[in-house]
Scaffold this active site. Structure first.
Site, PDB file in Angstrom:
ATOM      1  N   ARG A 117      23.480  27.614 -11.680  1.00  0.00           N
ATOM      2  CA  ARG A 117      23.450  28.889 -12.400  1.00  0.00           C
ATOM      3  C   ARG A 117      23.911  30.021 -11.487  1.00  0.00           C
ATOM      4  O   ARG A 117      24.679  30.886 -11.899  1.00  0.00           O
ATOM      5  CB  ARG A 117      22.031  29.181 -12.925  1.00  0.00           C
TER       6      ARG A 117
ATOM      7  N   CYS B 131      14.969  36.238 -10.425  1.00  0.00           N
ATOM      8  CA  CYS B 131      15.299  34.962 -11.054  1.00  0.00           C
ATOM      9  C   CYS B 131      16.092  35.266 -12.319  1.00  0.00           C
ATOM     10  O   CYS B 131      16.985  36.109 -12.301  1.00  0.00           O
ATOM     11  CB  CYS B 131      14.021  34.178 -11.363  1.00  0.00           C
TER      12      CYS B 131
END
Length: 278
Positions: free
Chosen positions: A176, A235
């Site tokens: 990611r 995050c």
């Protein structure tokens, strides 16, 4: 008090404990109803530990709730400044467990711990499960400060990522971070200048936090000469970042801050996006 509590310590604890099940997901309540640790109350990540619905471009997917709402919720769980709170989830603290721990620490609560290994460790150790809902007598709203401490906004995060003496740490999975995939947010990639240290590296093969010594070695290797107070952790939406913030405190590294809006906010603001390995 250590931010983590082991199963053996929980079993032998003599004083009163307020136990919170903080599992996440659309079916979290159903999973709680199907079996939770005896005496545990249920915390809903989306409703109790975040403010939803919202515009993710302004605050991310899990913005913090108004602090007065959190104060009322804590009172509803019977939590006072003197309470010993133990939190767990079913993802090794990666979801609601560490998030609630961090929120309590951010309002100054001292006696809060996360069950190391979470629900799985408890079940493996033979702790009984219950299907009965549990609630204790509510108390007055928790006496909270004006704001959650230890947070930074999108502007401060962007500036820090460009400065040599500061560091922004992205704890999402490396694919990611590199922009190779993005299962949740609209655009893949990362904040230019941010380092990548996936939160999963905090855990051993049994799904428990590594030792404080192992964690300290990993964090200090990454941080180098950057002071903890100059570190920002993020995050996807401000949840799993708490897992690493807990790990850092467990390792004796105190002072890092959290960018709550995280990638879910940054990626929706038409800001620079990187896909290279820093």
């Amino acid at each position: 008090m250590s931010p983590l509590i082991e199963i053996e310590e929980l079993r032998s604890e003599k004083g009163p404990i307020i136990l919170i099940d903080a599992r996440a997901g659309a079916d979290a309540r159903q999973r709680y109803d199907a079996g939770h640790l005896e005496g545990a109350q249920f915390a809903d990540l989306d409703k109790d530990l975040a403010l939803l619905p919202q515009d993710a471009a302004n605050g991310g997917r899990h913005p913090l709730p108004p602090i007065e709402n959190f104060a009322k919720k804590l009172g509803g769980w019977g939590i006072t400044p003197d309470s010993h709170v133990v939190v767990y989830d079913d993802k090794a603290a990666a979801f609601g467990g560490a998030r609630l721990w961090w929120m309590l620490r951010a309002i100054g609560h001292k006696k809060v711990q996360v069950l190391n290994g979470g629900l799985k460790a408890a079940v493996d150790a033979g702790l009984p499960l219950s299907t009965e809902p549990y609630a204790i007598s509510a108390v007055a709203p928790y006496p909270v400060p004006a704001n959650f401490a230890g947070t930074v906004d999108i502007e401060e995060t962007g500036k820090a990522a460009k400065e040599r003496h500061k560091m922004v740490i992205d704890v999402r999975e490396t694919p990611r971070y590199l922009g190779q995939m993005e299962p949740i947010d609209l655009i893949a990639g990362h904040i230019p200048g941010a380092e990548n240290l996936p939160y999963t590296l905090n855990l051993d093969e049994k799904g428990k936090y590594k030792s404080p010594e192992e964690l300290e070695a990993a964090y200090t290797k990454l941080l180098g000469d950057v002071k903890p107070d100059d570190v920002i952790v993020h995050c996807g939406s401000g949840v799993t970042a708490c897992h690493t913030l807990l790990g850092m405190e467990y390792a004796g590294i105190k002072g890092p801050k959290m960018y709550v809006g995280s990638w879910s906010e940054w990626s929706r603001r038409d800001l620079p996006i990187a896909t290279d390995q820093k």
